[in-house]
Motif scaffolding. Structure first.
Motif, PDB file in Angstrom:
ATOM      1  N   SER A 133       3.212   2.293  51.083  1.00  0.00           N
ATOM      2  CA  SER A 133       4.584   1.849  51.278  1.00  0.00           C
ATOM      3  C   SER A 133       5.205   2.531  52.496  1.00  0.00           C
ATOM      4  O   SER A 133       5.830   1.872  53.340  1.00  0.00           O
ATOM      5  CB  SER A 133       5.405   2.158  50.022  1.00  0.00           C
ATOM      6  N   MET A 134       5.030   3.834  52.597  1.00  0.00           N
ATOM      7  CA  MET A 134       5.581   4.557  53.749  1.00  0.00           C
ATOM      8  C   MET A 134       4.920   4.116  55.049  1.00  0.00           C
ATOM      9  O   MET A 134       5.590   3.978  56.078  1.00  0.00           O
ATOM     10  CB  MET A 134       5.410   6.063  53.554  1.00  0.00           C
ATOM     11  N   SER A 135       3.622   3.869  55.012  1.00  0.00           N
ATOM     12  CA  SER A 135       2.909   3.424  56.215  1.00  0.00           C
ATOM     13  C   SER A 135       3.375   2.045  56.648  1.00  0.00           C
ATOM     14  O   SER A 135       3.567   1.790  57.843  1.00  0.00           O
ATOM     15  CB  SER A 135       1.395   3.405  55.958  1.00  0.00           C
ATOM     16  N   ASP A 136       3.550   1.142  55.682  1.00  0.00           N
ATOM     17  CA  ASP A 136       4.059  -0.202  55.995  1.00  0.00           C
ATOM     18  C   ASP A 136       5.440  -0.121  56.641  1.00  0.00           C
ATOM     19  O   ASP A 136       5.705  -0.789  57.646  1.00  0.00           O
ATOM     20  CB  ASP A 136       4.148  -1.052  54.723  1.00  0.00           C
ATOM     21  N   LYS A 137       6.313   0.700  56.068  1.00  0.00           N
ATOM     22  CA  LYS A 137       7.667   0.835  56.605  1.00  0.00           C
ATOM     23  C   LYS A 137       7.637   1.459  57.994  1.00  0.00           C
ATOM     24  O   LYS A 137       8.383   1.043  58.883  1.00  0.00           O
ATOM     25  CB  LYS A 137       8.530   1.660  55.657  1.00  0.00           C
ATOM     26  N   PHE A 138       6.786   2.435  58.191  1.00  0.00           N
ATOM     27  CA  PHE A 138       6.636   3.079  59.495  1.00  0.00           C
ATOM     28  C   PHE A 138       6.231   2.045  60.548  1.00  0.00           C
ATOM     29  O   PHE A 138       6.831   1.957  61.612  1.00  0.00           O
ATOM     30  CB  PHE A 138       5.597   4.197  59.401  1.00  0.00           C
ATOM     31  N   LEU A 139       5.210   1.250  60.241  1.00  0.00           N
ATOM     32  CA  LEU A 139       4.741   0.241  61.197  1.00  0.00           C
ATOM     33  C   LEU A 139       5.805  -0.809  61.481  1.00  0.00           C
ATOM     34  O   LEU A 139       5.969  -1.247  62.623  1.00  0.00           O
ATOM     35  CB  LEU A 139       3.457  -0.409  60.687  1.00  0.00           C
ATOM     36  N   ALA A 140       6.530  -1.207  60.451  1.00  0.00           N
ATOM     37  CA  ALA A 140       7.605  -2.188  60.645  1.00  0.00           C
ATOM     38  C   ALA A 140       8.708  -1.608  61.524  1.00  0.00           C
ATOM     39  O   ALA A 140       9.225  -2.284  62.424  1.00  0.00           O
ATOM     40  CB  ALA A 140       8.168  -2.628  59.299  1.00  0.00           C
TER      41      ALA A 140
END
Length: 118
Positions: free
Chosen positions: A50-57
C-alpha cells in the motif's frame, strides 16, 4: 486451493526458493508454503504494498507491478497477480536475480488464471 499450492510448490522447486505466499489487497493470507506466521507476513506485506503504491502514485511513476527487497539473508520478490492479489517469494540465493524476477512475474500470470484469484 490445491491448484494454487501445487503451482507455488512447482515454483519453489524450480527456483530453489524457500517459501511463498499469496495474499489479497487487504492483507488476508490466501495460502502459504514453508512460512511460519503467514498471516502476520501477509498483513505486513499488504502495508508495504500500500505504501509503495501510494509512493509511486505521488511521484507519478505508474503503478506497482513487482517489488524486490534484498536482505542480509536473501531476497524477497513480490508480484501483483491482479488488482486484488499478490504473490511473494522468499529465497536465500539472489545470484540470478533477473531470472527470479521474470519467473515470479510468470508465476503471477499463471496464478491469475485460477478462479479463486480472479
Amino acid at each position: 486451493m490445491n491448484e494454487i499450492n501445487s503451482t507455488l510448490n512447482d515454483f519453489l522447486l524450480n527456483t530453489k526458493s524457500s517459501a511463498a505466499l499469496v495474499l489479497n489487497e487487504k492483507g488476508k493470507l490466501i495460502t502459504s508454503l514453508h512460512l511460519d506466521y503467514g498471516d502476520s507476513v501477509a498483513a505486513m506485506t499488504a502495508a508495504i504494498l500500500s505504501m509503495s503504491d501510494k509512493f509511486l502514485a505521488d511521484i507519478g511513476k505508474g503503478t506497482l507491478k513487482q517489488l524486490f527487497l534484498k536482505t542480509s539473508e536473501g531476497v524477497v520478490i513480490g508480484n501483483k497477480i491482479n488488482a486484488s492479489n499478490f504473490v511473494v517469494a522468499f529465497t536465500r540465493d539472489g545470484s540470478n536475480l533477473g531470472l527470479l524476477m521474470r519467473t515470479t512475474d510468470e508465476l503471477a500470470a499463471e496464478l491469475s488464471k485460477n478462479s479463486i484469484l480472479k
